[in-house]
Design a protein around this motif. Structure first.
Motif, PDB file in Angstrom:
ATOM      1  N   TRP A  66       4.591   9.544   4.347  1.00  0.00           N
ATOM      2  CA  TRP A  66       5.334  10.588   5.034  1.00  0.00           C
ATOM      3  C   TRP A  66       4.306  11.584   5.540  1.00  0.00           C
ATOM      4  N   GLN A 103       9.132  19.375   7.867  1.00  0.00           N
ATOM      5  CA  GLN A 103       9.977  19.894   6.795  1.00  0.00           C
ATOM      6  C   GLN A 103      11.088  20.809   7.320  1.00  0.00           C
ATOM      7  N   TRP A 104      10.861  21.496   8.427  1.00  0.00           N
ATOM      8  CA  TRP A 104      11.878  22.407   8.956  1.00  0.00           C
ATOM      9  C   TRP A 104      13.058  21.649   9.564  1.00  0.00           C
ATOM     10  N   GLY A 160      16.170  19.400   9.552  1.00  0.00           N
ATOM     11  CA  GLY A 160      17.198  18.967   8.612  1.00  0.00           C
ATOM     12  C   GLY A 160      17.359  17.458   8.562  1.00  0.00           C
ATOM     13  N   CYS A 195      15.049  15.278   9.106  1.00  0.00           N
ATOM     14  CA  CYS A 195      13.889  14.764   8.374  1.00  0.00           C
ATOM     15  C   CYS A 195      14.063  14.950   6.868  1.00  0.00           C
ATOM     16  N   ARG A 196      14.524  16.111   6.471  1.00  0.00           N
ATOM     17  CA  ARG A 196      14.746  16.352   5.038  1.00  0.00           C
ATOM     18  C   ARG A 196      15.746  15.354   4.474  1.00  0.00           C
ATOM     19  N   ASP A 197      16.779  15.029   5.241  1.00  0.00           N
ATOM     20  CA  ASP A 197      17.761  14.033   4.787  1.00  0.00           C
ATOM     21  C   ASP A 197      17.182  12.624   4.821  1.00  0.00           C
ATOM     22  N   ASP A 207       4.033  15.156   7.387  1.00  0.00           N
ATOM     23  CA  ASP A 207       4.640  16.360   7.947  1.00  0.00           C
ATOM     24  C   ASP A 207       3.714  16.822   9.067  1.00  0.00           C
ATOM     25  N   ALA A 262      14.009  11.668   4.319  1.00  0.00           N
ATOM     26  CA  ALA A 262      12.946  11.408   3.332  1.00  0.00           C
ATOM     27  C   ALA A 262      13.450  10.613   2.126  1.00  0.00           C
ATOM     28  N   CYS A 269       7.404  13.447  10.602  1.00  0.00           N
ATOM     29  CA  CYS A 269       8.523  14.398  10.602  1.00  0.00           C
ATOM     30  C   CYS A 269       8.016  15.811  10.346  1.00  0.00           C
TER      31      CYS A 269
END
Length: 126
Positions: A48, A20-21, A23, A25-27, A50, A29, A18
């Motif tokens: 994980w 980090q930018w 959204g 992916c952030r959800d 990035d 994790a 994924c």
């Protein structure tokens, strides 16, 4: 080998590729962490990656959709592709892999290199 000794299969490698930018992916994790926590750590190695911060892990592969998931046992690739960001999907894939229900994917040199790179990345990351 004595009949009383059983050989434990190699743990599954479950890697999410994924950024980090992203959204989604952030959800995904924390969802991934919670979902995989129910599995015995002796049978599963999750990581994980990035792909922006560690693009060297991808080698020649391009990841265009997120989240992308890699599931392997040793050098055997059992799943590689984009998944819906749902706990049930991840859980079913991992259960299937642990049960031996996911067949080995045909050989693909780039995906095999990805498996080796993710394993090295995971080992280096501690």
């Amino acid at each position: 080998m004595p009949a009383s000794e059983t050989v434990m299969p190699e743990p599954l490698l479950v890697a999410c590729l994924c950024a980090q930018w992203c959204g989604v992916c952030r959800d995904y994790a924390p969802l991934m962490t919670r979902t995989l926590a129910v599995f015995d750590a002796a049978h599963l190695n999750a990581t994980w990656v990035d792909i922006e911060d560690h693009d060297e892990v991808l080698g020649d592969l391009d990841v265009e959709s997120f989240p992308s998931l890699l599931i392997a046992r040793g050098a055997e690739v059992l799943f590689f592709g984009t998944v819906p960001p749902h706990a049930q999907t991840l859980e079913r894939l991992v259960q299937g892999a642990l049960a031996g229900d996911l067949p080995r994917l045909p050989f693909d040199a780039e995906v095999q290199a990805l498996v080796a790179n993710v394993q090295a990345f995971r080992a280096a990351s501690g």
